[in-house]
Design an enzyme around this catalytic site. Sequence first.
Site, PDB file in Angstrom:
ATOM      1  N   SER A  48     -25.657   7.258  -3.644  1.00 35.64           N
ATOM      2  CA  SER A  48     -24.768   6.762  -1.821  1.00 35.64           C
ATOM      3  C   SER A  48     -23.590   7.356  -1.226  1.00 35.64           C
ATOM      4  CB  SER A  48     -25.445   6.120  -1.435  1.00 35.64           C
ATOM      5  OG  SER A  48     -24.607   5.951   0.215  1.00 35.64           O
ATOM      6  N   SER A  49     -22.752   7.308  -2.887  1.00 38.77           N
ATOM      7  CA  SER A  49     -21.270   7.521  -2.991  1.00 38.77           C
ATOM      8  C   SER A  49     -21.296   9.034  -2.906  1.00 38.77           C
ATOM      9  CB  SER A  49     -20.712   6.581  -3.680  1.00 38.77           C
ATOM     10  OG  SER A  49     -20.590   5.318  -3.168  1.00 38.77           O
ATOM     11  N   HIS A  53      -6.590  -2.940 -18.276  1.00 39.46           N
ATOM     12  CA  HIS A  53      -6.786  -3.649 -17.935  1.00 39.46           C
ATOM     13  C   HIS A  53      -7.321  -3.719 -19.483  1.00 39.46           C
ATOM     14  CE1 HIS A  53      -8.049  -2.639 -13.807  1.00 39.46           C
ATOM     15  NE2 HIS A  53      -7.474  -1.009 -14.037  1.00 39.46           N
ATOM     16  N   THR A  61       3.887   5.295  -5.486  1.00 37.98           N
ATOM     17  CA  THR A  61       3.479   3.995  -4.518  1.00 37.98           C
ATOM     18  C   THR A  61       4.530   3.705  -3.518  1.00 37.98           C
ATOM     19  OG1 THR A  61       1.633   2.698  -6.006  1.00 37.98           O
ATOM     20  CG2 THR A  61       2.012   2.221  -3.980  1.00 37.98           C
ATOM     21  N   LYS A 100       5.194   6.561  -0.696  1.00 32.46           N
ATOM     22  CA  LYS A 100       4.734   5.221   0.569  1.00 32.46           C
ATOM     23  C   LYS A 100       5.315   4.399   1.956  1.00 32.46           C
ATOM     24  CE  LYS A 100       0.058   6.702   1.084  1.00 32.46           C
ATOM     25  NZ  LYS A 100       0.592   8.185   1.398  1.00 32.46           N
TER      26      LYS A 100
END
Lengths: 377, 529, 200
Positions: free
Chosen positions: B172-173, B306, B331, B334
């Site tokens: 779907s994605s 991670h 980041t 922004k």
Amino acid sequence: MLLVIKKLGSLVLCAFGLLASSVAMADYQLNMTPGVTQVSRDVYWLHSLVLVFCVVIALGVFGAMIYSLIYHRKSKGAVAAQFHENTAVEIAWTVIPFIALIGLAIPATKTLIELEDSSDPDMSIKVTGYQWKWQYEYLDEGISFFSNLSETSRAAAALGQDPTGVENYLLDVDNPIVVPINKKVRFLVTANDVIHSWWVPALGWKQDAIPGFINTAWTKIDEPGTYRGQCAELCGKDHGYMPVVLIAKTEEDYAAWVAEQQAAAAAEASGATKTWALADLMAKGERVYATNCAACHQPNGQGIPPAFPSLVTSPLLGQPVAEHINVVVNGRPGTAMQAFGAQLSDVDLAAVVTYERNAWGIDSGEIVQPAEAKAAR
Amino acid sequence: MTSVAATTDDHNTHHGPAKGLMRWVVTTNHKDIGSLYLWLAFIMFLAGGAMAMVIRAELFQPGLQFVRPEFFNQMTTLHGLVMVFGAVMPAWTGFANWLLPMMIGAPDMALPMMNNWSFWLLPFAFIMLVSTLFMEGGAPNFGWTFYAPLSTTYGPDSTDFFIFAIHLMGISSIMGAINVIVTILNMRAPGMTLLKMPLFVWTWLITAFLLIAVMPVLAGAVTMMLTDRNFGTSFFDAAGGGDPVMFQHVFWFFGHPEVYIMILPAFGVISQIVPTFARKPLFGYTSMVYAVGAIAFLSFAVWAHHMFTTGMPLAGELYFMYATVLIAVPTGVKIFNWAATMWKGSMTFETPMLFALAFIFLFTIGGFSGLMLGVGPADMQYHDTYFVVAHFHYVLVTGAVFALIAATYYWLPKFTGNMYSEKWGRIHFWLSTIAVNVLFFPQHFLGLAGMPRRIPDYALQFADFNMISSLGAFVFGASQLIFLCLVIHTIRGGSGKATDQVWEAAEGLEWTLPSPPPYHSFSTAPEVK
Amino acid sequence: MSVNEPGGGQRSNRTLVRRLLLVVVAMFGFGFALVPLYDVFCDVTGINGKTNRVAEQADGLVVDQTRWVTVEFVGSVQSDLPWSFGPNDVKMRVHPGQLSETTYYAENLSDRAIIGQAVPSVAPGVAAKYFRKIECFCFSQQELAAGARRDMPVRFVVEPGLPPEIGTVTLSYTFFESKNQPDAEQDHSNHAKFGVDAEA
């Protein structure tokens, strides 16, 4: 509106302020522990450095935004300027953070190199994670034992119980790992079933325990004491119930502990040849059951069907003792029932089988002696 | 007969919606499909929220009061999966469907049939996922990260249904992402060059590329799990020559870009809202676009941050640490740009702006804790504690979810033609913003003090902060019901008609259409100067 | 604008969709390609302590008499395998380049024959690529009859290239129950997985 900003700002500042000053309250802490090793202090220092770095930037950025929220609002008659770029400013706020990050990376690199340097240890201990306990094997001393959640915590952790007042609730074990201070101890960390993670915050690190692979970590503790931690990687149902307790002793005390352990192992071996009374086997069996079986089959033997069947109504009770021992030793392939053969001594095995055939009102009167258990393996 | 039916169909799709329930089943209209996505996301948000309430209720006090540990693990697993794949991702796809054609001056999405399929896969995927709760052996209980071998050799029987559900969501994605890319690249109005596109369009274009790059990798990972479980392969099983750590590498190769898939459209939304209410053009449009591109690019190169505690060699740890802290630079750009947009503006504080401001402040806090987590040696302490839980909830709840709420308040008057109640919007804002901080800020302290994540019960010294956190959770959960009522109220008329422009200083093609917009957005392409 | 018109738009849409689908298929393949890529990466860098599972040669290595390396031996058994298994020597001091031998024991505690597979691992991870196993019970699957006990040799060399700061190397084996067991032994393909016969 002013209130919003004040509230947000003060909340953030207050919280970070509390963190940075590491206020220690009566029975809870707000900040990371500095720990009891050089590595843990370095990690703590690095943590403080990054935190201060973040707070300083936050003060600047949030301060500027709050200023403009107060003074550049339509209700105060502010007229919007129409500028929308400034190359010099944009280059500045790309390059300056970049340089600041390099400043952070240098001490971080040093600490990481220190953390990973497990060469030339004074002694090695193998740490193995099981669902849901730890095993410690002292390679040179030949000492090996399992470390389970303490019985007081286990009893208080049942559904509907109130654990208030239980000392070191969920952070206490039956057999803690003992190490000497001022010695470089290397840990060889692995797991027996799924991934676990061995963590004592006072040592400054955690190390994943991975089945089939061996990882190393090391520590050199400065002061004697009891240091508590927990499994840090989700490992199934009782992930929250496999604490780590480490006791650091002076060199003399540690030597005494080693001698005591070795003597106890010899006594255990001699117990395997004598004939036991039912009451003694039941007492021993209850302890073996509590630490090895109760997590799944529950303290009352009722289990949690269907994954963990009841032992009280088990068809095994009608079958010969040898079959019962066989299941405990070899497990049931394809189910959650592990093979406990390698973990239980002959005495443990005899005791737990006797217990399971006499506890909870079953009272079959059958006694299994260690010698029979040995023969039935 | 056939030709008559065909003509009627044709007629419907070109001039107005079909009537009744079938309208929603067969629709290929971007607004209808957008609404379906948004409602599905809202329902999943409430379902995932209910699971979070179970988790926080159990953690309200030490000891086990309500659920057993094995059910607790099912709750944490499904909460994560439902919120990530069921709430945040479909909600962004819903906004993309509604807004992209209107923002670029197109009549509809480029591939309307595929749009219909990509939506209708999702309800089946989630029915399958949630139905595992009622299966023998229970729902998946290995965390949303489903590390092997806990999820392979030791997973419950329902794991195979979980794998199939993930496949459906992935397909779907991917279809949704292809549709977005084709629409943006092929359907723009004359004169709308790439560097004139609104930032929401830009961020979604980059998100869509991330999606088609990493969703197939996730599909590969779960396929390997499936064959390991059922067909005797040993990708992740050490016994047969596999490696459980490799699962983590494959998972996080998907997983890290995945978090940017959830947050990049949020950056786009905030970049639309702040200029409107500051009455000032966005500061540094070009650098915003480059920053999003840089973040997306770097997201492929940092996954093993991670995994600092898995026993990686020193060189690997150093590389992943450097690459991770580097993300702080774009980041930061922004955040600075948004601050500069507000600077010397003429600001008003309607509900969308309030949520956008809360986003900027609170997402920044999540960014700071992210920087702390990126520092390898310190992560040896933070990893797998509540500090991580606090971090990713600041980034995803006060980040992605707050941006979704801001977007709803901002565009709902355009979608429905009705204004929402400003008073209830403000009540919703204050309750949510205060409660969410009460909920997640103390979790930083819990993590630093040594509380691991994913545990159903905890040592007594963690009791006070857990209770505070749970209280915040209950208020935050309840205040989302206000939001639900407010949205329904607005659809049914709200507090009056909205103008076409809606906001005084709103800019963009969507505001040139009537409120609500016609069934087909731009039948003739507008001219962009 | 031409792309907004039906005819031309449809065609360019189709081309773009086709290209994007290619990317999807390629990335799906890439997910699987990560498996061998990771193995290659591990071989080159020695991460994770992955070490060789097929025999290597000891030829051409010069013994460095000036240096000592301590080699530790440990063994584990996966919980569902009812075996007892461990090293007969806890540790050994060797010169780099010197061919050494030790033994591990394995005992089947159950009443049925079981095939096990040992998985080797070396710590620290960087030492893995300097650790050569010339002969090892992990190269093939091991079958133990009910109650049987066996000593199994390992012959190895630590390469002289081992970084000087590493003074201790740990060799670890974990025994897993093999997926193919004696009573269901029609399929021999797994036996030969590592290119060595099971009964070797």
